[in-house]
Scaffold this motif. Structure first.
Motif, PDB file in Angstrom:
ATOM      1  N   SER A  63       0.755  -1.208   0.120  1.00  0.00           N
ATOM      2  CA  SER A  63      -0.087  -0.020   0.057  1.00  0.00           C
ATOM      3  C   SER A  63       0.950   1.294   0.216  1.00  0.00           C
ATOM      4  O   SER A  63       1.981   1.154   0.554  1.00  0.00           O
ATOM      5  N   LEU A  64       0.426   2.378  -0.680  1.00  0.00           N
ATOM      6  CA  LEU A  64       1.186   3.560  -0.712  1.00  0.00           C
ATOM      7  C   LEU A  64       0.371   4.663  -0.369  1.00  0.00           C
ATOM      8  O   LEU A  64      -0.775   4.543  -0.419  1.00  0.00           O
ATOM      9  N   CYS A  65       1.213   5.740   0.278  1.00  0.00           N
ATOM     10  CA  CYS A  65       0.414   6.995   0.624  1.00  0.00           C
ATOM     11  C   CYS A  65       1.485   8.065   0.539  1.00  0.00           C
ATOM     12  O   CYS A  65       2.830   7.819   0.118  1.00  0.00           O
ATOM     13  N   LYS A  66       1.242   9.232   0.682  1.00  0.00           N
ATOM     14  CA  LYS A  66       2.422  10.299   0.560  1.00  0.00           C
ATOM     15  C   LYS A  66       3.365  10.195   1.738  1.00  0.00           C
ATOM     16  O   LYS A  66       4.431  10.710   1.605  1.00  0.00           O
ATOM     17  N   ALA A 329      10.531   6.401  -1.793  1.00  0.00           N
ATOM     18  CA  ALA A 329      10.800   7.843  -2.527  1.00  0.00           C
ATOM     19  C   ALA A 329       9.797   8.066  -3.508  1.00  0.00           C
ATOM     20  O   ALA A 329       9.238   9.280  -3.681  1.00  0.00           O
ATOM     21  N   TYR A 330       9.267   7.043  -4.256  1.00  0.00           N
ATOM     22  CA  TYR A 330       8.435   7.286  -5.235  1.00  0.00           C
ATOM     23  C   TYR A 330       7.032   7.559  -4.685  1.00  0.00           C
ATOM     24  O   TYR A 330       6.232   8.507  -5.217  1.00  0.00           O
ATOM     25  N   ALA A 331       6.597   7.073  -3.515  1.00  0.00           N
ATOM     26  CA  ALA A 331       5.374   7.198  -2.852  1.00  0.00           C
ATOM     27  C   ALA A 331       5.375   8.554  -2.235  1.00  0.00           C
ATOM     28  O   ALA A 331       4.366   9.380  -2.577  1.00  0.00           O
ATOM     29  N   ARG A 332       6.452   9.080  -1.701  1.00  0.00           N
ATOM     30  CA  ARG A 332       6.499  10.529  -1.427  1.00  0.00           C
ATOM     31  C   ARG A 332       6.328  11.590  -2.271  1.00  0.00           C
ATOM     32  O   ARG A 332       5.959  12.616  -2.396  1.00  0.00           O
ATOM     33  N   LYS A 333       7.251  11.291  -3.445  1.00  0.00           N
ATOM     34  CA  LYS A 333       7.030  12.092  -4.795  1.00  0.00           C
ATOM     35  C   LYS A 333       5.818  12.331  -5.317  1.00  0.00           C
ATOM     36  O   LYS A 333       5.294  13.503  -5.559  1.00  0.00           O
ATOM     37  N   MET A 334       4.750  11.164  -5.277  1.00  0.00           N
ATOM     38  CA  MET A 334       3.467  11.338  -5.788  1.00  0.00           C
ATOM     39  C   MET A 334       2.900  12.088  -4.743  1.00  0.00           C
ATOM     40  O   MET A 334       1.559  12.979  -5.022  1.00  0.00           O
ATOM     41  N   GLY A 339      -0.677  15.424  -3.172  1.00  0.00           N
ATOM     42  CA  GLY A 339      -1.160  15.623  -1.670  1.00  0.00           C
ATOM     43  C   GLY A 339      -1.694  14.573  -1.273  1.00  0.00           C
ATOM     44  O   GLY A 339      -0.990  13.177  -1.565  1.00  0.00           O
ATOM     45  N   ASP A 340      -2.821  14.348  -0.391  1.00  0.00           N
ATOM     46  CA  ASP A 340      -3.063  12.979   0.310  1.00  0.00           C
ATOM     47  C   ASP A 340      -3.602  11.829  -0.999  1.00  0.00           C
ATOM     48  O   ASP A 340      -4.505  12.376  -1.672  1.00  0.00           O
ATOM     49  N   TYR A 341      -3.239  10.745  -0.721  1.00  0.00           N
ATOM     50  CA  TYR A 341      -3.534   9.955  -1.648  1.00  0.00           C
ATOM     51  C   TYR A 341      -3.585   8.378  -1.044  1.00  0.00           C
ATOM     52  O   TYR A 341      -2.785   8.215  -0.061  1.00  0.00           O
ATOM     53  N   VAL A 342      -4.248   7.207  -1.669  1.00  0.00           N
ATOM     54  CA  VAL A 342      -3.838   6.012  -1.176  1.00  0.00           C
ATOM     55  C   VAL A 342      -3.733   5.287  -2.241  1.00  0.00           C
ATOM     56  O   VAL A 342      -4.382   5.466  -3.487  1.00  0.00           O
ATOM     57  N   ALA A 343      -3.069   4.039  -2.443  1.00  0.00           N
ATOM     58  CA  ALA A 343      -2.881   3.016  -3.554  1.00  0.00           C
ATOM     59  C   ALA A 343      -2.695   1.775  -3.114  1.00  0.00           C
ATOM     60  O   ALA A 343      -2.110   1.415  -2.151  1.00  0.00           O
TER      61      ALA A 343
END
Length: 366
Positions: A63-66, A329-334, A339-343
Protein backbone atom coordinates in the motif's frame (compact mmCIF):
# COMPACT_ATOMS: atom_id res chain seq x y z
CA UNK A 1 -13.74 17.00 0.89
CA UNK A 2 -13.56 15.78 4.45
CA UNK A 3 -11.62 12.53 4.80
CA UNK A 4 -9.05 10.65 6.86
CA UNK A 5 -6.22 8.34 5.82
CA UNK A 6 -4.82 6.01 8.44
CA UNK A 7 -2.75 2.85 8.75
CA UNK A 8 -1.89 0.20 11.31
CA UNK A 9 0.41 -2.79 11.72
CA UNK A 10 -1.51 -4.18 14.69
CA UNK A 11 -2.07 -7.94 14.40
CA UNK A 12 -5.44 -7.87 16.13
CA UNK A 13 -8.04 -6.85 13.53
CA UNK A 14 -10.18 -4.77 15.89
CA UNK A 15 -7.20 -2.90 17.29
CA UNK A 16 -5.83 -2.29 13.78
CA UNK A 17 -9.12 -0.80 12.59
CA UNK A 18 -9.44 1.35 15.70
CA UNK A 19 -5.97 2.74 15.00
CA UNK A 20 -6.27 3.15 11.22
CA UNK A 21 -9.88 4.40 11.18
CA UNK A 22 -9.86 6.22 14.50
CA UNK A 23 -11.55 9.61 14.31
CA UNK A 24 -13.98 8.68 11.56
CA UNK A 25 -17.55 9.43 12.61
CA UNK A 26 -20.00 8.69 9.79
CA UNK A 27 -17.98 8.00 6.64
CA UNK A 28 -19.96 7.71 3.43
CA UNK A 29 -17.21 5.57 1.87
CA UNK A 30 -14.33 3.53 3.26
CA UNK A 31 -11.62 2.05 1.06
CA UNK A 32 -9.09 -0.29 2.64
CA UNK A 33 -6.13 -2.40 1.57
CA UNK A 34 -4.19 -5.14 3.35
CA UNK A 35 -2.22 -8.33 2.88
CA UNK A 36 -4.04 -11.59 2.26
CA UNK A 37 -3.69 -13.09 5.76
CA UNK A 38 -5.72 -10.53 7.72
CA UNK A 39 -8.04 -9.38 4.96
CA UNK A 40 -11.11 -11.40 5.96
CA UNK A 41 -10.81 -10.35 9.60
CA UNK A 42 -10.49 -6.69 8.61
CA UNK A 43 -13.52 -7.00 6.34
CA UNK A 44 -15.73 -8.38 9.09
CA UNK A 45 -14.59 -6.00 11.83
CA UNK A 46 -14.79 -2.94 9.57
CA UNK A 47 -18.45 -3.63 8.87
CA UNK A 48 -19.18 -4.03 12.58
CA UNK A 49 -17.55 -0.69 13.32
CA UNK A 50 -19.16 1.22 10.40
CA UNK A 51 -22.44 -0.58 9.61
CA UNK A 52 -23.92 2.29 7.60
CA UNK A 53 -20.93 3.00 5.34
CA UNK A 54 -20.05 1.63 1.91
CA UNK A 55 -16.88 -0.33 2.67
CA UNK A 56 -14.76 -1.63 -0.22
CA UNK A 57 -11.46 -3.45 0.13
CA UNK A 58 -8.76 -5.26 -1.81
CA UNK A 59 -5.76 -7.40 -1.00
CA UNK A 60 -2.50 -5.83 -2.10
CA UNK A 61 1.21 -6.45 -2.56
CA UNK A 62 2.01 -3.09 -0.99
CA UNK A 63 0.00 0.00 0.00
CA UNK A 64 1.20 3.52 -0.75
CA UNK A 65 0.39 6.98 0.55
CA UNK A 66 2.28 10.26 0.71
CA UNK A 67 4.29 9.05 3.73
CA UNK A 68 5.69 6.00 1.93
CA UNK A 69 5.10 2.36 0.99
CA UNK A 70 3.86 -0.21 3.50
CA UNK A 71 3.63 -4.00 3.53
CA UNK A 72 1.68 -6.14 6.00
CA UNK A 73 -0.22 -3.01 6.92
CA UNK A 74 -3.89 -2.07 7.01
CA UNK A 75 -4.42 1.18 5.09
CA UNK A 76 -7.76 2.98 5.30
CA UNK A 77 -9.31 5.94 3.51
CA UNK A 78 -12.59 7.18 4.94
CA UNK A 79 -14.50 9.99 3.20
CA UNK A 80 -17.14 11.78 5.28
CA UNK A 81 -18.11 14.82 3.22
CA UNK A 82 -17.84 16.10 -0.36
CA UNK A 83 -19.03 13.02 -2.25
CA UNK A 84 -22.10 11.07 -3.20
CA UNK A 85 -21.54 7.32 -3.63
CA UNK A 86 -23.33 4.04 -4.40
CA UNK A 87 -21.74 0.60 -4.59
CA UNK A 88 -22.43 -3.05 -5.35
CA UNK A 89 -20.78 -6.25 -6.61
CA UNK A 90 -20.61 -8.30 -9.81
CA UNK A 91 -20.36 -12.00 -8.97
CA UNK A 92 -19.37 -15.05 -11.05
CA UNK A 93 -17.09 -12.77 -13.06
CA UNK A 94 -15.13 -15.67 -14.52
CA UNK A 95 -18.33 -16.82 -16.25
CA UNK A 96 -21.44 -14.62 -16.12
CA UNK A 97 -20.89 -11.09 -14.77
CA UNK A 98 -23.62 -9.86 -17.11
CA UNK A 99 -26.16 -11.65 -14.88
CA UNK A 100 -25.56 -8.85 -12.34
CA UNK A 101 -25.71 -5.84 -14.66
CA UNK A 102 -28.92 -4.61 -12.97
CA UNK A 103 -26.81 -3.82 -9.92
CA UNK A 104 -24.80 -1.35 -11.99
CA UNK A 105 -27.99 0.14 -13.42
CA UNK A 106 -29.48 0.58 -9.95
CA UNK A 107 -26.41 2.43 -8.70
CA UNK A 108 -26.43 4.77 -11.69
CA UNK A 109 -30.15 5.50 -11.19
CA UNK A 110 -29.49 6.66 -7.63
CA UNK A 111 -27.05 9.36 -8.72
CA UNK A 112 -28.49 12.85 -8.56
CA UNK A 113 -26.30 13.73 -11.55
CA UNK A 114 -23.68 11.61 -13.41
CA UNK A 115 -21.45 14.67 -13.94
CA UNK A 116 -18.12 14.63 -12.06
CA UNK A 117 -18.60 10.93 -11.31
CA UNK A 118 -16.27 7.95 -11.71
CA UNK A 119 -16.72 4.22 -11.27
CA UNK A 120 -13.97 2.78 -9.05
CA UNK A 121 -13.70 -1.01 -9.17
CA UNK A 122 -11.55 -3.68 -7.53
CA UNK A 123 -11.52 -7.13 -9.14
CA UNK A 124 -10.11 -10.46 -8.05
CA UNK A 125 -7.13 -11.44 -10.18
CA UNK A 126 -5.70 -14.64 -11.66
CA UNK A 127 -8.96 -15.78 -13.31
CA UNK A 128 -8.70 -13.81 -16.60
CA UNK A 129 -12.00 -12.05 -15.99
CA UNK A 130 -11.13 -8.37 -16.33
CA UNK A 131 -12.34 -7.93 -19.91
CA UNK A 132 -15.70 -9.55 -19.09
CA UNK A 133 -16.03 -7.22 -16.10
CA UNK A 134 -15.26 -4.12 -18.15
CA UNK A 135 -17.76 -4.99 -20.86
CA UNK A 136 -20.46 -5.47 -18.21
CA UNK A 137 -19.74 -2.24 -16.35
CA UNK A 138 -19.32 -0.14 -19.47
CA UNK A 139 -22.55 -1.42 -21.02
CA UNK A 140 -24.18 0.88 -18.44
CA UNK A 141 -21.52 3.50 -17.75
CA UNK A 142 -20.91 4.48 -21.39
CA UNK A 143 -24.45 5.75 -21.86
CA UNK A 144 -24.03 8.16 -18.93
CA UNK A 145 -20.44 9.02 -19.91
CA UNK A 146 -19.14 7.86 -16.52
CA UNK A 147 -15.41 7.00 -16.75
CA UNK A 148 -13.99 3.92 -15.04
CA UNK A 149 -10.78 3.29 -13.14
CA UNK A 150 -9.77 0.22 -11.19
CA UNK A 151 -7.39 -2.60 -10.55
CA UNK A 152 -6.97 -6.32 -10.07
CA UNK A 153 -6.20 -7.30 -6.48
CA UNK A 154 -2.71 -8.30 -5.34
CA UNK A 155 -0.98 -10.72 -2.99
CA UNK A 156 2.63 -11.32 -1.91
CA UNK A 157 3.67 -11.63 -5.54
CA UNK A 158 3.23 -15.41 -5.65
CA UNK A 159 0.02 -15.38 -7.76
CA UNK A 160 -1.84 -17.73 -5.43
CA UNK A 161 -4.90 -15.96 -4.01
CA UNK A 162 -6.43 -12.51 -4.21
CA UNK A 163 -9.61 -11.19 -2.62
CA UNK A 164 -11.90 -8.18 -2.67
CA UNK A 165 -14.73 -7.25 -0.31
CA UNK A 166 -17.83 -5.12 -0.07
CA UNK A 167 -19.78 -4.30 3.08
CA UNK A 168 -18.47 -7.14 5.22
CA UNK A 169 -18.48 -9.90 2.60
CA UNK A 170 -15.28 -11.32 1.06
CA UNK A 171 -15.22 -12.47 -2.58
CA UNK A 172 -12.63 -14.43 -4.56
CA UNK A 173 -14.37 -14.34 -7.98
CA UNK A 174 -15.98 -10.94 -8.12
CA UNK A 175 -15.70 -7.25 -8.91
CA UNK A 176 -16.73 -4.73 -6.27
CA UNK A 177 -17.46 -1.23 -7.51
CA UNK A 178 -18.55 2.16 -6.26
CA UNK A 179 -19.77 5.21 -8.15
CA UNK A 180 -18.16 8.30 -6.61
CA UNK A 181 -19.46 11.78 -7.45
CA UNK A 182 -17.32 14.75 -6.45
CA UNK A 183 -19.73 17.42 -5.22
CA UNK A 184 -17.18 20.26 -5.37
CA UNK A 185 -15.26 19.74 -8.59
CA UNK A 186 -14.06 17.46 -11.36
CA UNK A 187 -12.26 14.11 -11.19
CA UNK A 188 -9.47 13.59 -13.73
CA UNK A 189 -7.98 10.23 -14.68
CA UNK A 190 -4.37 9.58 -15.73
CA UNK A 191 -2.24 6.60 -16.64
CA UNK A 192 1.52 6.30 -16.80
CA UNK A 193 3.71 3.64 -18.32
CA UNK A 194 7.47 3.41 -17.99
CA UNK A 195 8.12 1.54 -21.23
CA UNK A 196 8.75 2.87 -24.71
CA UNK A 197 8.29 1.34 -28.18
CA UNK A 198 11.11 -0.38 -30.04
CA UNK A 199 11.26 -0.60 -33.82
CA UNK A 200 9.67 -4.08 -33.72
CA UNK A 201 5.99 -3.84 -34.73
CA UNK A 202 3.71 -6.82 -35.36
CA UNK A 203 0.19 -7.81 -36.33
CA UNK A 204 -1.34 -10.47 -34.08
CA UNK A 205 -2.38 -12.85 -36.84
CA UNK A 206 -3.56 -15.83 -34.75
CA UNK A 207 -4.82 -15.55 -31.18
CA UNK A 208 -6.96 -17.29 -28.57
CA UNK A 209 -8.65 -14.21 -27.14
CA UNK A 210 -10.37 -15.83 -24.16
CA UNK A 211 -7.24 -17.66 -22.99
CA UNK A 212 -5.03 -14.62 -23.70
CA UNK A 213 -2.69 -16.63 -25.92
CA UNK A 214 -0.97 -15.24 -29.02
CA UNK A 215 -0.15 -18.07 -31.42
CA UNK A 216 1.26 -16.05 -34.29
CA UNK A 217 2.77 -12.62 -34.89
CA UNK A 218 3.07 -11.64 -38.54
CA UNK A 219 2.02 -15.23 -39.45
CA UNK A 220 5.05 -16.62 -37.58
CA UNK A 221 4.96 -18.55 -34.27
CA UNK A 222 4.87 -15.81 -31.62
CA UNK A 223 7.88 -17.00 -29.61
CA UNK A 224 10.01 -17.30 -32.77
CA UNK A 225 9.03 -13.80 -33.91
CA UNK A 226 9.82 -12.39 -30.48
CA UNK A 227 13.14 -14.24 -30.20
CA UNK A 228 14.18 -12.93 -33.61
CA UNK A 229 13.35 -9.36 -32.58
CA UNK A 230 15.41 -9.74 -29.41
CA UNK A 231 18.28 -11.50 -31.21
CA UNK A 232 18.07 -14.61 -29.06
CA UNK A 233 16.81 -18.20 -29.21
CA UNK A 234 13.33 -19.32 -28.15
CA UNK A 235 14.77 -21.44 -25.33
CA UNK A 236 16.51 -18.33 -23.97
CA UNK A 237 13.54 -15.99 -24.31
CA UNK A 238 12.29 -16.30 -20.72
CA UNK A 239 14.66 -13.81 -19.02
CA UNK A 240 13.70 -11.11 -21.53
CA UNK A 241 9.97 -11.32 -20.90
CA UNK A 242 9.72 -9.50 -17.56
CA UNK A 243 10.91 -6.20 -18.96
CA UNK A 244 9.98 -6.58 -22.63
CA UNK A 245 6.16 -6.51 -22.65
CA UNK A 246 3.90 -5.90 -25.61
CA UNK A 247 2.23 -2.59 -26.31
CA UNK A 248 -1.27 -2.78 -27.82
CA UNK A 249 -1.80 0.20 -30.12
CA UNK A 250 -5.36 1.53 -30.02
CA UNK A 251 -5.83 4.76 -31.91
CA UNK A 252 -3.22 7.21 -30.65
CA UNK A 253 -2.81 5.41 -27.34
CA UNK A 254 -0.88 2.37 -26.13
CA UNK A 255 -1.69 -0.17 -23.43
CA UNK A 256 0.85 -2.55 -21.93
CA UNK A 257 0.23 -6.30 -22.03
CA UNK A 258 2.58 -8.24 -19.76
CA UNK A 259 4.10 -11.54 -20.83
CA UNK A 260 3.10 -14.60 -18.81
CA UNK A 261 4.99 -17.52 -20.34
CA UNK A 262 6.23 -19.17 -23.50
CA UNK A 263 4.19 -22.29 -24.22
CA UNK A 264 5.53 -25.57 -25.74
CA UNK A 265 3.95 -24.86 -29.14
CA UNK A 266 5.89 -21.55 -29.40
CA UNK A 267 2.87 -19.44 -28.57
CA UNK A 268 3.00 -16.86 -25.75
CA UNK A 269 0.48 -16.45 -22.94
CA UNK A 270 -0.21 -12.90 -21.73
CA UNK A 271 -1.88 -11.21 -18.75
CA UNK A 272 -4.35 -9.23 -20.89
CA UNK A 273 -6.18 -9.95 -24.10
CA UNK A 274 -4.59 -9.35 -27.48
CA UNK A 275 -7.19 -9.29 -30.25
CA UNK A 276 -6.92 -10.80 -33.71
CA UNK A 277 -5.33 -8.51 -36.31
CA UNK A 278 -4.48 -5.89 -33.69
CA UNK A 279 -1.28 -3.85 -33.92
CA UNK A 280 1.29 -4.51 -31.22
CA UNK A 281 4.80 -3.31 -30.58
CA UNK A 282 7.65 -4.75 -28.53
CA UNK A 283 8.45 -2.43 -25.62
CA UNK A 284 11.65 -1.71 -23.71
CA UNK A 285 12.26 0.05 -20.37
CA UNK A 286 12.33 3.84 -20.49
CA UNK A 287 14.02 6.13 -17.98
CA UNK A 288 11.22 5.80 -15.45
CA UNK A 289 12.24 8.71 -13.22
CA UNK A 290 12.00 11.07 -16.19
CA UNK A 291 8.57 9.65 -17.07
CA UNK A 292 7.37 10.13 -13.49
CA UNK A 293 8.52 13.76 -13.47
CA UNK A 294 6.52 14.43 -16.64
CA UNK A 295 3.43 12.83 -15.11
CA UNK A 296 3.75 14.94 -11.98
CA UNK A 297 4.17 18.12 -14.05
CA UNK A 298 1.03 17.35 -16.04
CA UNK A 299 -1.09 16.64 -12.95
CA UNK A 300 0.12 19.82 -11.24
CA UNK A 301 -0.64 21.84 -14.36
CA UNK A 302 -4.11 20.33 -14.75
CA UNK A 303 -5.09 20.33 -11.06
CA UNK A 304 -3.01 22.79 -9.06
CA UNK A 305 -5.17 22.29 -5.95
CA UNK A 306 -5.95 18.56 -5.74
CA UNK A 307 -7.97 17.53 -2.71
CA UNK A 308 -7.42 13.75 -2.83
CA UNK A 309 -6.32 10.99 -5.20
CA UNK A 310 -6.85 7.24 -5.54
CA UNK A 311 -4.08 5.33 -7.32
CA UNK A 312 -3.73 1.84 -8.79
CA UNK A 313 -0.07 0.76 -8.92
CA UNK A 314 1.01 -2.37 -10.76
CA UNK A 315 2.62 -5.11 -8.69
CA UNK A 316 5.43 -5.46 -11.27
CA UNK A 317 6.22 -1.73 -10.99
CA UNK A 318 6.19 -2.00 -7.21
CA UNK A 319 8.67 -4.89 -7.31
CA UNK A 320 10.92 -3.00 -9.76
CA UNK A 321 10.91 0.11 -7.57
CA UNK A 322 11.63 -2.04 -4.49
CA UNK A 323 14.59 -3.68 -6.19
CA UNK A 324 15.93 -0.25 -7.10
CA UNK A 325 15.42 1.06 -3.54
CA UNK A 326 13.05 3.68 -4.92
CA UNK A 327 9.56 2.72 -3.81
CA UNK A 328 9.39 4.90 -0.69
CA UNK A 329 10.85 7.86 -2.56
CA UNK A 330 8.29 7.29 -5.31
CA UNK A 331 5.40 7.19 -2.84
CA UNK A 332 6.51 10.47 -1.28
CA UNK A 333 7.12 12.10 -4.67
CA UNK A 334 3.56 11.32 -5.77
CA UNK A 335 2.41 12.94 -2.55
CA UNK A 336 4.20 16.10 -3.58
CA UNK A 337 2.18 16.08 -6.80
CA UNK A 338 -1.32 15.27 -5.56
CA UNK A 339 -1.21 15.68 -1.78
CA UNK A 340 -3.10 12.99 0.10
CA UNK A 341 -3.68 9.75 -1.77
CA UNK A 342 -3.97 6.01 -1.24
CA UNK A 343 -2.83 3.23 -3.57
CA UNK A 344 -2.84 -0.53 -3.75
CA UNK A 345 -0.68 -2.80 -5.87
CA UNK A 346 -2.09 -5.69 -7.86
CA UNK A 347 -2.06 -7.79 -11.02
CA UNK A 348 -3.66 -5.42 -13.51
CA UNK A 349 -5.02 -1.97 -14.10
CA UNK A 350 -8.22 -0.84 -15.79
CA UNK A 351 -9.17 2.46 -17.36
CA UNK A 352 -12.47 2.93 -19.19
CA UNK A 353 -12.72 0.02 -21.68
CA UNK A 354 -9.14 -1.24 -21.35
CA UNK A 355 -7.44 -3.79 -19.09
CA UNK A 356 -3.63 -3.60 -19.08
CA UNK A 357 -0.52 -4.25 -16.99
CA UNK A 358 2.71 -2.72 -15.66
CA UNK A 359 1.11 0.72 -15.47
CA UNK A 360 0.03 3.33 -12.90
CA UNK A 361 -3.51 4.71 -13.07
CA UNK A 362 -4.77 7.50 -10.83
CA UNK A 363 -7.99 9.42 -10.21
CA UNK A 364 -7.35 12.95 -8.93
CA UNK A 365 -10.16 14.90 -7.25
CA UNK A 366 -10.30 18.68 -7.53
Amino acid sequence: MKYKIGKSTQKDAKQAIEEAAGGLKEPKLILFYSGVEQFEAYTIEMKKMFPDSIIMGSTTYVSLCKEGAYKDTLMVLGIEEGIECFGDVLEEVDKYPLKYVRRVENCVKQLANPRNTICLEFSTALISSEELILSTLNSVLDEKKIPLIGGSAGDHGVAEKTMVSLNGIVYDKACVFVLIRNLKGAIKLYKENIYEPTEHHFIATKVDVRKRIVHELNHEPAAKAMAKALNTRVDQLGPYLDNRPLGRIIGNDMYITANQMVLPDNSIAYHARVYSNSQVVLLQPASYKEVIEKTIEKIRRDIPHASLAIMIHCLARSILFEQDGYINAYARKMGEAVGDYVAFSGYGEQLNEQHFNQTMAIAVFE
